[in-house]
Design a protein around this motif. Structure first.
Motif, PDB file in Angstrom:
ATOM      1  N   PRO A  66       0.711  -1.169  -0.103  1.00 24.55           N
ATOM      2  CA  PRO A  66       0.063   0.024   0.006  1.00 24.55           C
ATOM      3  C   PRO A  66       0.564   1.221  -0.169  1.00 24.55           C
ATOM      4  CG  PRO A  66       0.008  -1.125   2.145  1.00 24.55           C
ATOM      5  CD  PRO A  66       0.815  -1.820   1.312  1.00 24.55           C
ATOM      6  N   PRO A  67       0.596   2.255  -0.412  1.00 24.65           N
ATOM      7  CA  PRO A  67       0.974   3.556  -0.527  1.00 24.65           C
ATOM      8  C   PRO A  67       1.518   3.965   0.962  1.00 24.65           C
ATOM      9  CG  PRO A  67      -1.008   4.050  -0.855  1.00 24.65           C
ATOM     10  CD  PRO A  67      -0.943   2.610  -0.880  1.00 24.65           C
ATOM     11  N   PHE A 103       3.425   6.743   3.723  1.00 24.76           N
ATOM     12  CA  PHE A 103       3.090   8.041   4.276  1.00 24.76           C
ATOM     13  C   PHE A 103       3.291   9.013   3.542  1.00 24.76           C
ATOM     14  CE2 PHE A 103       4.397  11.660   6.879  1.00 24.76           C
ATOM     15  CZ  PHE A 103       3.127  11.909   7.500  1.00 24.76           C
ATOM     16  N   ASP A 138      -0.654  12.774  -2.362  1.00 26.32           N
ATOM     17  CA  ASP A 138      -1.875  12.732  -3.013  1.00 26.32           C
ATOM     18  C   ASP A 138      -2.885  13.633  -2.317  1.00 26.32           C
ATOM     19  OD1 ASP A 138      -1.060  11.062  -4.638  1.00 26.32           O
ATOM     20  OD2 ASP A 138      -1.714   9.130  -3.429  1.00 26.32           O
ATOM     21  N   ARG A 139      -2.667  13.759  -0.992  1.00 25.82           N
ATOM     22  CA  ARG A 139      -3.768  14.398  -0.092  1.00 25.82           C
ATOM     23  C   ARG A 139      -3.633  16.007  -0.564  1.00 25.82           C
ATOM     24  NH1 ARG A 139      -5.222  13.252   5.569  1.00 25.82           N
ATOM     25  NH2 ARG A 139      -6.293  11.707   4.541  1.00 25.82           N
ATOM     26  N   SER A 195       3.677   9.194   0.144  1.00 29.26           N
ATOM     27  CA  SER A 195       2.877   9.046  -1.097  1.00 29.26           C
ATOM     28  C   SER A 195       1.521   9.559  -0.536  1.00 29.26           C
ATOM     29  CB  SER A 195       2.991   7.721  -1.664  1.00 29.26           C
ATOM     30  OG  SER A 195       4.201   7.499  -2.044  1.00 29.26           O
ATOM     31  N   ARG A 196       0.927   9.000   0.455  1.00 30.20           N
ATOM     32  CA  ARG A 196      -0.577   9.519   0.693  1.00 30.20           C
ATOM     33  C   ARG A 196      -0.420  11.012   1.183  1.00 30.20           C
ATOM     34  NH1 ARG A 196      -0.367   5.093   4.779  1.00 30.20           N
ATOM     35  NH2 ARG A 196      -0.364   6.794   6.197  1.00 30.20           N
ATOM     36  N   LEU A 197       0.298  11.689   1.781  1.00 32.47           N
ATOM     37  CA  LEU A 197       0.595  13.000   2.064  1.00 32.47           C
ATOM     38  C   LEU A 197       0.609  14.068   0.875  1.00 32.47           C
ATOM     39  CD1 LEU A 197       0.738  14.778   4.392  1.00 32.47           C
ATOM     40  CD2 LEU A 197       3.213  14.681   4.205  1.00 32.47           C
ATOM     41  N   LYS A 241      -5.071  17.191  -3.832  1.00 34.36           N
ATOM     42  CA  LYS A 241      -6.497  17.300  -4.070  1.00 34.36           C
ATOM     43  C   LYS A 241      -7.009  18.795  -3.639  1.00 34.36           C
ATOM     44  CE  LYS A 241      -7.625  12.660  -2.748  1.00 34.36           C
ATOM     45  NZ  LYS A 241      -8.095  11.794  -1.733  1.00 34.36           N
TER      46      LYS A 241
END
Length: 69
Positions: A50-51, A53, A59-60, A55-57, A63
């Motif tokens: 899964p992505p 930390f 992506d967020r 990568s998620r940051l 947005k």
């Protein structure tokens, strides 16, 4: 066997073959067969991770900001 072996390698493999009660030629053939069987029985690749930390940051961060109405 396709690759050439040095005298010391040949002597080592001859000892191993004698220990197992086989001739050197039979020993080398059995080693090749085991090697082929091992490569054929490889496990399937692991599922993707899964992505993380960051990568998620990121992506967020890309947005748009939600506003309350």
């Amino acid at each position: 066997m396709d690759r050439k072996m040095t005298e010391s390698q040949r002597a080592y493999e001859a000892k191993r073959a004698a220990k197992n009660g086989m001739s050197l030629d039979k020993w080398l053939v059995s080693k090749e067969q085991e090697k082929k069987a091992a490569t054929a029985a490889k496990l399937p690749p692991a599922p993707p991770k899964p992505p993380g930390f960051f990568s998620r940051l990121l992506d967020r961060a890309h947005k748009p900001i939600k506003t309350k109405t």
